[in-house]
Design a protein around this motif. Structure first.
Motif, PDB file in Angstrom:
ATOM      1  N   THR A   1      17.296  -8.105  -1.805  1.00  0.00           N
ATOM      2  CA  THR A   1      17.220  -6.660  -1.871  1.00  0.00           C
ATOM      3  C   THR A   1      17.750  -5.903  -0.678  1.00  0.00           C
ATOM      4  O   THR A   1      18.157  -6.553   0.451  1.00  0.00           O
ATOM      5  CB  THR A   1      15.853  -6.329  -2.073  1.00  0.00           C
ATOM      6  N   SER A   2      17.898  -4.694  -0.773  1.00  0.00           N
ATOM      7  CA  SER A   2      18.484  -4.073   0.501  1.00  0.00           C
ATOM      8  C   SER A   2      17.894  -4.092   1.549  1.00  0.00           C
ATOM      9  O   SER A   2      18.395  -4.428   3.010  1.00  0.00           O
ATOM     10  CB  SER A   2      19.048  -2.351   0.117  1.00  0.00           C
ATOM     11  N   ASN A   3      16.655  -3.554   1.351  1.00  0.00           N
ATOM     12  CA  ASN A   3      15.503  -3.780   2.673  1.00  0.00           C
ATOM     13  C   ASN A   3      14.396  -4.491   2.516  1.00  0.00           C
ATOM     14  O   ASN A   3      13.331  -4.378   3.220  1.00  0.00           O
ATOM     15  CB  ASN A   3      15.369  -2.392   3.123  1.00  0.00           C
ATOM     16  N   GLY A   4      14.289  -5.083   1.347  1.00  0.00           N
ATOM     17  CA  GLY A   4      13.047  -5.728   0.857  1.00  0.00           C
ATOM     18  C   GLY A   4      12.072  -4.714   0.291  1.00  0.00           C
ATOM     19  O   GLY A   4      12.305  -3.743   0.082  1.00  0.00           O
ATOM     20  N   THR A   5      10.625  -5.028   0.531  1.00  0.00           N
ATOM     21  CA  THR A   5       9.376  -4.075   0.171  1.00  0.00           C
ATOM     22  C   THR A   5       8.764  -3.724   1.201  1.00  0.00           C
ATOM     23  O   THR A   5       8.387  -4.324   2.198  1.00  0.00           O
ATOM     24  CB  THR A   5       8.669  -4.975  -0.930  1.00  0.00           C
ATOM     25  N   ALA A   6       8.620  -2.209   1.107  1.00  0.00           N
ATOM     26  CA  ALA A   6       7.525  -1.726   2.075  1.00  0.00           C
ATOM     27  C   ALA A   6       6.159  -1.418   1.291  1.00  0.00           C
ATOM     28  O   ALA A   6       6.475  -0.729   0.212  1.00  0.00           O
ATOM     29  CB  ALA A   6       8.428  -0.401   2.532  1.00  0.00           C
ATOM     30  N   VAL A   7       5.236  -1.513   2.099  1.00  0.00           N
ATOM     31  CA  VAL A   7       3.798  -1.098   1.753  1.00  0.00           C
ATOM     32  C   VAL A   7       3.343   0.176   2.586  1.00  0.00           C
ATOM     33  O   VAL A   7       3.351  -0.210   3.672  1.00  0.00           O
ATOM     34  CB  VAL A   7       2.837  -2.396   1.827  1.00  0.00           C
ATOM     35  N   VAL A   8       2.981   1.132   1.790  1.00  0.00           N
ATOM     36  CA  VAL A   8       2.571   2.236   2.614  1.00  0.00           C
ATOM     37  C   VAL A   8       1.069   2.566   2.120  1.00  0.00           C
ATOM     38  O   VAL A   8       0.762   2.821   0.999  1.00  0.00           O
ATOM     39  CB  VAL A   8       3.297   3.630   2.152  1.00  0.00           C
ATOM     40  N   THR A   9       0.171   2.461   3.137  1.00  0.00           N
ATOM     41  CA  THR A   9      -1.371   2.718   2.742  1.00  0.00           C
ATOM     42  C   THR A   9      -1.261   4.456   2.895  1.00  0.00           C
ATOM     43  O   THR A   9      -0.902   5.040   3.783  1.00  0.00           O
ATOM     44  CB  THR A   9      -2.239   2.069   3.735  1.00  0.00           C
TER      45      THR A   9
ATOM     46  N   GLY B   1       0.278  13.866   1.920  1.00  0.00           N
ATOM     47  CA  GLY B   1       0.774  14.147   3.350  1.00  0.00           C
ATOM     48  C   GLY B   1       1.744  13.171   4.004  1.00  0.00           C
ATOM     49  O   GLY B   1       2.838  12.996   3.191  1.00  0.00           O
ATOM     50  N   ILE B   2       1.520  12.392   5.015  1.00  0.00           N
ATOM     51  CA  ILE B   2       2.468  11.551   5.837  1.00  0.00           C
ATOM     52  C   ILE B   2       2.973  10.560   4.853  1.00  0.00           C
ATOM     53  O   ILE B   2       3.957  10.203   4.933  1.00  0.00           O
ATOM     54  CB  ILE B   2       2.001  11.329   7.260  1.00  0.00           C
ATOM     55  N   GLY B   3       1.726   9.893   4.404  1.00  0.00           N
ATOM     56  CA  GLY B   3       2.090   8.829   3.518  1.00  0.00           C
ATOM     57  C   GLY B   3       3.030   8.735   2.414  1.00  0.00           C
ATOM     58  O   GLY B   3       3.751   8.231   2.093  1.00  0.00           O
ATOM     59  N   ALA B   4       2.744  10.029   1.726  1.00  0.00           N
ATOM     60  CA  ALA B   4       3.688  10.198   0.592  1.00  0.00           C
ATOM     61  C   ALA B   4       5.023  10.453   0.724  1.00  0.00           C
ATOM     62  O   ALA B   4       6.144   9.962   0.518  1.00  0.00           O
ATOM     63  CB  ALA B   4       3.056  11.593  -0.355  1.00  0.00           C
ATOM     64  N   ALA B   5       5.046  11.213   2.015  1.00  0.00           N
ATOM     65  CA  ALA B   5       6.501  11.716   2.423  1.00  0.00           C
ATOM     66  C   ALA B   5       7.079  10.233   3.045  1.00  0.00           C
ATOM     67  O   ALA B   5       8.449  10.262   2.703  1.00  0.00           O
ATOM     68  CB  ALA B   5       6.448  12.608   3.585  1.00  0.00           C
TER      69      ALA B   5
ATOM     70  N   VAL C   1       5.712  -0.089  -2.201  1.00  0.00           N
ATOM     71  CA  VAL C   1       4.451  -0.072  -2.855  1.00  0.00           C
ATOM     72  C   VAL C   1       3.489   1.186  -2.265  1.00  0.00           C
ATOM     73  O   VAL C   1       3.371   1.053  -1.201  1.00  0.00           O
ATOM     74  CB  VAL C   1       3.835  -1.480  -2.481  1.00  0.00           C
ATOM     75  N   CYS C   2       3.199   2.062  -3.313  1.00  0.00           N
ATOM     76  CA  CYS C   2       2.462   3.003  -2.701  1.00  0.00           C
ATOM     77  C   CYS C   2       0.894   2.595  -2.864  1.00  0.00           C
ATOM     78  O   CYS C   2       0.424   2.558  -4.100  1.00  0.00           O
ATOM     79  CB  CYS C   2       2.633   4.319  -3.434  1.00  0.00           C
TER      80      CYS C   2
ATOM     81  N   ILE D   1       7.536  13.459  10.250  1.00  0.00           N
ATOM     82  CA  ILE D   1       6.879  12.260  10.725  1.00  0.00           C
ATOM     83  C   ILE D   1       7.480  10.979   9.883  1.00  0.00           C
ATOM     84  O   ILE D   1       7.995   9.893  10.376  1.00  0.00           O
ATOM     85  CB  ILE D   1       5.384  12.124  10.663  1.00  0.00           C
ATOM     86  N   ALA D   2       7.793  11.464   8.807  1.00  0.00           N
ATOM     87  CA  ALA D   2       8.501  10.330   7.590  1.00  0.00           C
ATOM     88  C   ALA D   2       9.850   9.995   8.212  1.00  0.00           C
ATOM     89  O   ALA D   2      10.287   8.725   8.209  1.00  0.00           O
ATOM     90  CB  ALA D   2       8.607  10.844   6.292  1.00  0.00           C
ATOM     91  N   ASP D   3      10.425  11.248   8.513  1.00  0.00           N
ATOM     92  CA  ASP D   3      11.887  10.921   9.372  1.00  0.00           C
ATOM     93  C   ASP D   3      11.697   9.841  10.243  1.00  0.00           C
ATOM     94  O   ASP D   3      12.737   9.059  10.673  1.00  0.00           O
ATOM     95  CB  ASP D   3      12.410  12.265   9.675  1.00  0.00           C
TER      96      ASP D   3
END
Length: 258
Positions: free
Chosen positions: A13-21, A26-30, A43-44, A222-224
């Motif tokens: 895949t391009s960058n694999g899987t990211a897990v965001v807790t 807020g910051i997590g969704a962004a 993965v949200c 922050i997401a940026d």
């Protein structure tokens, strides 16, 4: 910030899987939205299932209900995220209350410590074998509260300082492994829930935190930064970035317009 072209991971895949807790707001969704735009399969993870399901549907990701303070929930998160995880964002946490130490609500302190510190440690520990295999990265969202105490902030400052200690120790402990360890320390960020949660739903008191501040940071700022860190070349480790609005010179020094 401009990201490099996504690199190919061992999974294809391009960058694999990211897990965001803490991805429900807020910051997590962004961050989840930003990482999806960067080519990650996201993965949200959060406790509020309805919110993360809506978010995941909008970015082509997956929603996994998870309370990071629950060991079984963390195990389930690892299992459902799969073997392609290349990035973990430890964002779950938050602040509760702003009383002086003499009036401290120690139950609230325990809740903050469990989410900000033990939760981040549990998630990191659980995903570390996968991150080593995939030459991945873990990013902790701490706070400028970790820099030092302020009046009414002892419980939250202590929790975030402890989380920072995890970052520092982990980086030393796995220096011989192909995993990058980074920290983003936000200052004043105006999100829809952080201060409202801290003051137990008191909207008026929450609004006073940002009163007179012309342009506090927002979650996308922050997401940026997180998106930029996550897309650096594999040999580049961003140890820590502190991000404040221009109006906040230090934790205790904020310019407020009349």
């Amino acid at each position: 910030m401009t990201s490099q072209s996504p690199s190919q991971t061992p999974t294809g895949t391009s960058n694999g899987t990211a897990v965001v807790t803490g991805a429900s707001s807020g910051i997590g969704a962004a961050t989840a939205r930003r990482l999806a735009a960067e080519g990650f399969s996201v993965v949200c993870a959060a406790r509020r299932t309805d919110r993360i399901e809506e978010l995941a549907a909008g970015i082509g990701g997956r929603a996994v209900s998870c309370d990071v303070t629950d060991p079984q929930a963390v195990e389930r998160l690892v299992a459902e995220a799969g073997e392609d995880v290349t990035l973990v964002i430890n964002n779950a946490g938050g602040a509760l209350g702003m009383e002086p130490v003499v009036e401290a609500d120690l139950d609230a302190w325990q809740t903050m410590y469990a989410a900000n510190v033990l939760g981040a440690a549990a998630v990191t520990k659980a995903f570390l074998p996968t991150l080593i295999t995939n030459q991945g990265q873990v990013i902790f969202v701490t706070s400028t509260a970790a820099d030092g105490g302020y009046e009414g902030g002892a419980g939250y400052c202590a929790a975030k300082a402890a989380e920072r200690s995890i970052v520092q120790s982990l980086r030393l402990e796995i220096v011989d492994q192909p995993v990058r360890v980074s920290e983003v320390a936000p200052g004043m960020v105006h999100t829809e829930e952080f201060s409202l949660t801290r003051f137990h739903g008191d909207q008026e008191r929450a609004d006073t935190v940002y009163a007179g501040v012309a342009a506090p940071l927002v979650a996308d700022d922050i997401a940026d930064v997180i998106g930029w860190i996550a897309t650096r070349p594999e040999h580049v480790n961003i140890d820590r970035i502190t991000v404040r609005p221009r109006a906040q010179a230090a934790q205790h020094k904020v310019h407020r317009e009349a």
